[in-house]
Design a protein around this motif. Sequence first.
Motif, PDB file in Angstrom:
ATOM      1  N   PRO A  29       0.824  -1.222   0.000  1.00 41.90           N
ATOM      2  CA  PRO A  29       0.000   0.000   0.000  1.00 41.90           C
ATOM      3  C   PRO A  29       0.857   1.271   0.000  1.00 41.90           C
ATOM      4  N   GLU A  30       1.890   1.290   0.802  1.00 41.86           N
ATOM      5  CA  GLU A  30       2.786   2.449   0.872  1.00 41.86           C
ATOM      6  C   GLU A  30       3.524   2.645  -0.454  1.00 41.86           C
ATOM      7  N   GLN A  33       1.101   3.915  -3.099  1.00 41.29           N
ATOM      8  CA  GLN A  33       0.786   5.326  -2.861  1.00 41.29           C
ATOM      9  C   GLN A  33       1.911   6.231  -3.358  1.00 41.29           C
ATOM     10  N   ARG A  63      -7.022  -4.112  -5.711  1.00 35.83           N
ATOM     11  CA  ARG A  63      -7.976  -4.099  -4.601  1.00 35.83           C
ATOM     12  C   ARG A  63      -8.871  -5.337  -4.666  1.00 35.83           C
ATOM     13  N   GLU A  66      -6.965  -8.403  -3.627  1.00 40.38           N
ATOM     14  CA  GLU A  66      -6.714  -8.368  -2.182  1.00 40.38           C
ATOM     15  C   GLU A  66      -7.946  -8.780  -1.389  1.00 40.38           C
TER      16      GLU A  66
END
Length: 89
Positions: A29-30, A33, A63, A66
Amino acid sequence: MQITPTTKVRGSVIAMSPKETTAVLKRMPETLQKHVAGLMEAQLRFQPEGGYFSVLENVYRLRGIEIDGYGVRLQHLLVEEHLPEKSAN
């Protein structure tokens, strides 16, 4: 050299241990981003020729994988008494 799931050396993908894979996934996620920060709406929605997905479509697919893929599978693993046997295929 930083190793990622897609790191290639001489045309071969480097295999990672489960621990390394988990670390990469935890950072996803990091990392994602950082890669999309600052992109304009038009850049997020741009679709390259050849049937490739836009950045935004790729994020939606990640997404979906996941939540609908890994999330569901992990929930099944938590409640199953026995892991399914490997298929011969």
